[in-house]
Structure formats: C-alpha cells, structure tokens
Motif scaffolding. Structure first.
Motif, PDB file in Angstrom:
ATOM      1  N   PRO A 283       0.620  -1.408   0.118  1.00  0.00           N
ATOM      2  CA  PRO A 283      -0.073   0.474  -0.091  1.00  0.00           C
ATOM      3  C   PRO A 283       0.954   1.151  -0.085  1.00  0.00           C
ATOM      4  CG  PRO A 283      -1.098  -1.651   1.696  1.00  0.00           C
ATOM      5  CD  PRO A 283       0.638  -1.934   1.370  1.00  0.00           C
ATOM      6  N   GLY A 284       1.513   1.249   0.364  1.00  0.00           N
ATOM      7  CA  GLY A 284       2.857   2.404   0.874  1.00  0.00           C
ATOM      8  C   GLY A 284       3.385   2.107  -0.723  1.00  0.00           C
ATOM      9  N   PHE A 285       3.884   1.940  -1.580  1.00  0.00           N
ATOM     10  CA  PHE A 285       4.354   2.046  -2.703  1.00  0.00           C
ATOM     11  C   PHE A 285       3.195   2.509  -3.240  1.00  0.00           C
ATOM     12  CE2 PHE A 285       4.926   0.541  -6.697  1.00  0.00           C
ATOM     13  CZ  PHE A 285       6.035   0.988  -7.501  1.00  0.00           C
ATOM     14  N   LEU A 286       2.257   2.250  -3.418  1.00  0.00           N
ATOM     15  CA  LEU A 286       0.773   2.694  -4.414  1.00  0.00           C
ATOM     16  C   LEU A 286       0.154   3.982  -4.155  1.00  0.00           C
ATOM     17  CD1 LEU A 286      -1.529  -1.083  -4.178  1.00  0.00           C
ATOM     18  CD2 LEU A 286       0.026   0.061  -6.007  1.00  0.00           C
ATOM     19  N   VAL A 287      -0.004   4.092  -2.802  1.00  0.00           N
ATOM     20  CA  VAL A 287       0.693   5.856  -2.719  1.00  0.00           C
ATOM     21  C   VAL A 287       1.310   6.555  -2.767  1.00  0.00           C
ATOM     22  CG1 VAL A 287      -0.029   6.981  -0.335  1.00  0.00           C
ATOM     23  CG2 VAL A 287      -0.846   5.797  -0.299  1.00  0.00           C
ATOM     24  N   TRP A 288       2.903   5.656  -3.393  1.00  0.00           N
ATOM     25  CA  TRP A 288       3.825   6.863  -3.222  1.00  0.00           C
ATOM     26  C   TRP A 288       3.573   6.981  -5.158  1.00  0.00           C
ATOM     27  CZ3 TRP A 288       7.837   5.454  -6.787  1.00  0.00           C
ATOM     28  CH2 TRP A 288       8.533   6.332  -7.490  1.00  0.00           C
ATOM     29  N   ARG A 289       3.253   6.316  -5.310  1.00  0.00           N
ATOM     30  CA  ARG A 289       3.272   5.601  -7.129  1.00  0.00           C
ATOM     31  C   ARG A 289       1.718   6.947  -8.021  1.00  0.00           C
ATOM     32  NH1 ARG A 289       4.667   2.246 -10.887  1.00  0.00           N
ATOM     33  NH2 ARG A 289       3.323   3.486 -12.179  1.00  0.00           N
ATOM     34  N   LEU A 290       0.792   6.804  -6.843  1.00  0.00           N
ATOM     35  CA  LEU A 290      -0.584   7.948  -7.358  1.00  0.00           C
ATOM     36  C   LEU A 290      -0.184   9.441  -6.632  1.00  0.00           C
ATOM     37  CD1 LEU A 290      -3.336   8.009  -8.364  1.00  0.00           C
ATOM     38  CD2 LEU A 290      -4.392   7.551  -5.797  1.00  0.00           C
ATOM     39  N   SER A 291       0.792   9.326  -6.098  1.00  0.00           N
ATOM     40  CA  SER A 291       1.259  11.062  -5.264  1.00  0.00           C
ATOM     41  C   SER A 291       1.716  11.095  -6.637  1.00  0.00           C
ATOM     42  CB  SER A 291       1.937  11.334  -3.961  1.00  0.00           C
ATOM     43  OG  SER A 291       2.384  10.451  -3.968  1.00  0.00           O
ATOM     44  N   MET A 292       2.198  11.069  -6.776  1.00  0.00           N
ATOM     45  CA  MET A 292       3.932  10.825  -7.904  1.00  0.00           C
ATOM     46  C   MET A 292       3.093  11.484  -9.236  1.00  0.00           C
ATOM     47  SD  MET A 292       6.492  11.511  -6.008  1.00  0.00           S
ATOM     48  CE  MET A 292       7.162  11.897  -7.744  1.00  0.00           C
ATOM     49  N   LYS A 293       2.135  10.512  -9.115  1.00  0.00           N
ATOM     50  CA  LYS A 293       0.813  10.190 -10.790  1.00  0.00           C
ATOM     51  C   LYS A 293       0.372  11.511 -10.802  1.00  0.00           C
ATOM     52  CE  LYS A 293      -2.776   8.406 -13.164  1.00  0.00           C
ATOM     53  NZ  LYS A 293      -3.027   6.989 -13.557  1.00  0.00           N
ATOM     54  N   TRP A 294      -0.360  11.826  -9.237  1.00  0.00           N
ATOM     55  CA  TRP A 294      -0.496  12.887  -9.698  1.00  0.00           C
ATOM     56  C   TRP A 294      -0.049  14.383  -9.383  1.00  0.00           C
ATOM     57  CZ3 TRP A 294      -5.605  14.577 -10.204  1.00  0.00           C
ATOM     58  CH2 TRP A 294      -6.631  15.776  -9.199  1.00  0.00           C
ATOM     59  N   ARG A 295       0.989  14.375  -8.753  1.00  0.00           N
ATOM     60  CA  ARG A 295       1.562  15.804  -8.502  1.00  0.00           C
ATOM     61  C   ARG A 295       2.429  16.098 -10.264  1.00  0.00           C
ATOM     62  NH1 ARG A 295       6.496  16.828  -9.623  1.00  0.00           N
ATOM     63  NH2 ARG A 295       7.837  15.012  -9.123  1.00  0.00           N
ATOM     64  N   VAL A 296       2.340  14.937 -11.235  1.00  0.00           N
ATOM     65  CA  VAL A 296       3.324  15.777 -11.738  1.00  0.00           C
ATOM     66  C   VAL A 296       2.277  15.900 -13.109  1.00  0.00           C
ATOM     67  CG1 VAL A 296       3.975  14.507 -14.261  1.00  0.00           C
ATOM     68  CG2 VAL A 296       5.469  13.816 -12.145  1.00  0.00           C
ATOM     69  N   ALA A 297       1.229  15.068 -12.962  1.00  0.00           N
ATOM     70  CA  ALA A 297      -0.098  15.566 -13.791  1.00  0.00           C
ATOM     71  C   ALA A 297      -1.162  17.008 -13.554  1.00  0.00           C
ATOM     72  CB  ALA A 297      -1.891  15.174 -14.243  1.00  0.00           C
ATOM     73  N   VAL A 298      -0.464  17.686 -12.093  1.00  0.00           N
ATOM     74  CA  VAL A 298      -1.023  18.804 -12.262  1.00  0.00           C
ATOM     75  C   VAL A 298      -0.044  19.933 -12.313  1.00  0.00           C
ATOM     76  CG1 VAL A 298      -1.716  20.420  -9.970  1.00  0.00           C
ATOM     77  CG2 VAL A 298      -2.694  18.043 -10.470  1.00  0.00           C
ATOM     78  N   ASP A 299       1.652  19.204 -11.866  1.00  0.00           N
ATOM     79  CA  ASP A 299       2.559  20.344 -11.818  1.00  0.00           C
ATOM     80  C   ASP A 299       2.127  20.727 -13.508  1.00  0.00           C
ATOM     81  OD1 ASP A 299       4.451  21.333 -10.233  1.00  0.00           O
ATOM     82  OD2 ASP A 299       5.859  19.103 -10.156  1.00  0.00           O
ATOM     83  N   ARG A 300       1.992  20.015 -14.529  1.00  0.00           N
ATOM     84  CA  ARG A 300       2.268  20.153 -16.425  1.00  0.00           C
ATOM     85  C   ARG A 300       0.939  20.571 -16.293  1.00  0.00           C
ATOM     86  NH1 ARG A 300       3.898  14.213 -17.495  1.00  0.00           N
ATOM     87  NH2 ARG A 300       5.971  14.077 -17.757  1.00  0.00           N
ATOM     88  N   ALA A 301      -0.448  20.594 -15.982  1.00  0.00           N
ATOM     89  CA  ALA A 301      -1.767  20.950 -16.208  1.00  0.00           C
ATOM     90  C   ALA A 301      -1.520  22.769 -15.984  1.00  0.00           C
ATOM     91  CB  ALA A 301      -2.834  20.213 -15.020  1.00  0.00           C
ATOM     92  N   VAL A 302      -0.897  22.971 -14.813  1.00  0.00           N
ATOM     93  CA  VAL A 302      -1.120  24.318 -14.272  1.00  0.00           C
ATOM     94  C   VAL A 302       0.161  25.191 -14.404  1.00  0.00           C
ATOM     95  CG1 VAL A 302      -2.352  23.840 -12.142  1.00  0.00           C
ATOM     96  CG2 VAL A 302      -0.068  24.038 -11.680  1.00  0.00           C
ATOM     97  N   ALA A 303       1.457  24.767 -15.106  1.00  0.00           N
ATOM     98  CA  ALA A 303       2.512  25.532 -15.912  1.00  0.00           C
ATOM     99  C   ALA A 303       2.219  26.450 -16.629  1.00  0.00           C
ATOM    100  CB  ALA A 303       3.455  24.014 -16.263  1.00  0.00           C
ATOM    101  N   PRO A 304       1.109  26.458 -17.538  1.00  0.00           N
ATOM    102  CA  PRO A 304       0.303  27.105 -18.445  1.00  0.00           C
ATOM    103  C   PRO A 304       0.325  28.590 -17.439  1.00  0.00           C
ATOM    104  CG  PRO A 304      -0.331  24.700 -19.784  1.00  0.00           C
ATOM    105  CD  PRO A 304       0.309  25.327 -18.048  1.00  0.00           C
ATOM    106  N   LEU A 305      -0.141  28.439 -16.247  1.00  0.00           N
ATOM    107  CA  LEU A 305      -0.628  29.311 -15.953  1.00  0.00           C
ATOM    108  C   LEU A 305       0.265  29.659 -14.228  1.00  0.00           C
ATOM    109  CD1 LEU A 305      -3.849  28.058 -14.640  1.00  0.00           C
ATOM    110  CD2 LEU A 305      -3.621  29.980 -16.569  1.00  0.00           C
ATOM    111  N   GLY A 306       1.705  29.437 -15.078  1.00  0.00           N
ATOM    112  CA  GLY A 306       2.980  30.079 -13.944  1.00  0.00           C
ATOM    113  C   GLY A 306       2.856  29.714 -12.622  1.00  0.00           C
ATOM    114  N   LEU A 307       2.228  28.597 -12.810  1.00  0.00           N
ATOM    115  CA  LEU A 307       2.289  27.577 -11.269  1.00  0.00           C
ATOM    116  C   LEU A 307       3.162  26.523 -11.293  1.00  0.00           C
ATOM    117  CD1 LEU A 307      -1.413  28.498  -9.957  1.00  0.00           C
ATOM    118  CD2 LEU A 307       0.486  29.936 -10.297  1.00  0.00           C
ATOM    119  N   THR A 308       3.473  26.106 -10.012  1.00  0.00           N
ATOM    120  CA  THR A 308       3.758  24.687  -9.874  1.00  0.00           C
ATOM    121  C   THR A 308       2.674  24.003  -9.159  1.00  0.00           C
ATOM    122  OG1 THR A 308       5.117  25.391  -7.348  1.00  0.00           O
ATOM    123  CG2 THR A 308       5.931  25.333  -9.156  1.00  0.00           C
TER     124      THR A 308
END
Length: 178
Positions: A19-44
């Motif tokens: 479960p720890g590995f899955l939580v880590w993978r999901l959190s990384m997937k989410w962080r990367v997706a949000v980073d990419r999505a908000v980058a055009p707005l000048g945000l991390t």
C-alpha cells in the motif's frame, strides 16, 4: 477497451506492491499531472495547492496565517513562507502582519491571484474527473468511499521515531517498498 484503460483487477503495477508503494506512485502521478496542467498558468503544484487552499479558506471567511495554511496543506511552515514570498513577488498573493499577533503573517490572494486560482481550479478539476473516472466518477459511491479511506489514512498518526523492526514480517522485505 480503449488504449490506456485498465479493467478492474488488472494493473500495470505489480500485484505484490505494498500500500505504501501504491500511495507513493499515485501521489507522484498526481503531482506530475498537476504540475504539467498548471504550468501554463505560471504555477507549480505546490503553489497551486497553497493558492487553492487560500481560495477555499477565503470563501469560508478565513484569512489564515502562514502557520495555519501550513497546517491545512501539510506543507512545512518554512516552505509555505518561501512559496508565499514567491507568489507575492508574482503579484498573486499579499502577506500582511496579523493585527492580533505581530509575529504572525496573514495571507490573502490578490485580485490577479483569485483570477489565476479560479482558472487553475477548473484545470485541476478536469484532472480529478479523469483520475476518478475508473471509480465511477467524482460523485460515485466508490469515489466517496475512496475519499473517506484517504481521509482516514491522513488522520492516522505516523511516528517515524517508533521502532517497528520487531513487527516487520520477513515476507515484507520481498515486496516493493516505499
């Protein structure tokens, strides 16, 4: 089934994953997706998390201190201070001394900050709909149960100073860990 979709019970991630590995993978997937999505707005992702939290707290009538915002977001107070200074320099946030406590700094979004945050929230809501589609969508019973389970885990205390060596099952060392 369309390319990239995964049926229930099948996953690209190992069935032996902890479960720890899955939580880590999901959190990384989410962080990367949000980073990419908000980058055009000048945000991390971290800046978005801070600004979206401020937006919600403001909507609820609160003007939080940096410390209160750190507690709310789970970010370290020093990191919130650094993010707030950068967002202030960008004209998205204002920092003012709390009149009740001169040691505390209150945070608020500027007009431009509200506008950028509103746009970012819409973008991230689209990502959230995509993420929760396999569970039946944002308002599905499975998504609500998933959210309740996540809240339960977030409320569970974790103390890394407690020695857990005696309670480790030797089979755990063979699983993926994080």
């Amino acid at each position: 089934m369309s390319k990239g979709s995964v049926s229930k019970g099948t996953s690209k991630v190992s069935e032996k994953a902890t479960p720890g590995f899955l939580v880590w993978r999901l959190s990384m997937k989410w962080r990367v997706a949000v980073d990419r999505a908000v980058a055009p707005l000048g945000l991390t992702h971290a800046q978005y998390s801070l600004m979206a939290s401020l937006h919600g707290m403001h909507r609820d009538g609160e003007r939080p201190s940096q410390r209160r915002l750190a507690d709310h977001t789970g970010l370290e107070p020093l990191y919130v201070s650094k993010l707030a200074r950068a967002l202030e320099t960008s004209g998205l946030l204002e920092r003012t001394r709390d009149p009740r406590d001169p040691r505390a700094v209150q945070l608020a979004l500027t007009e431009q900050g509200h506008e950028v945050t509103g746009r970012a929230i819409k973008v991230v809501q689209g990502l959230l709909r995509q993420l929760l589609a396999p569970l039946g969508g944002l308002d599905s019973p499975r998504a609500r149960e998933f959210s309740a389970d996540l809240a339960t885990l977030l409320d569970a205390p974790l103390d890394p100073s407690i020695d857990h060596v005696d309670s480790v099952d030797t089979r755990d060392s063979e699983k993926e860990q994080s």
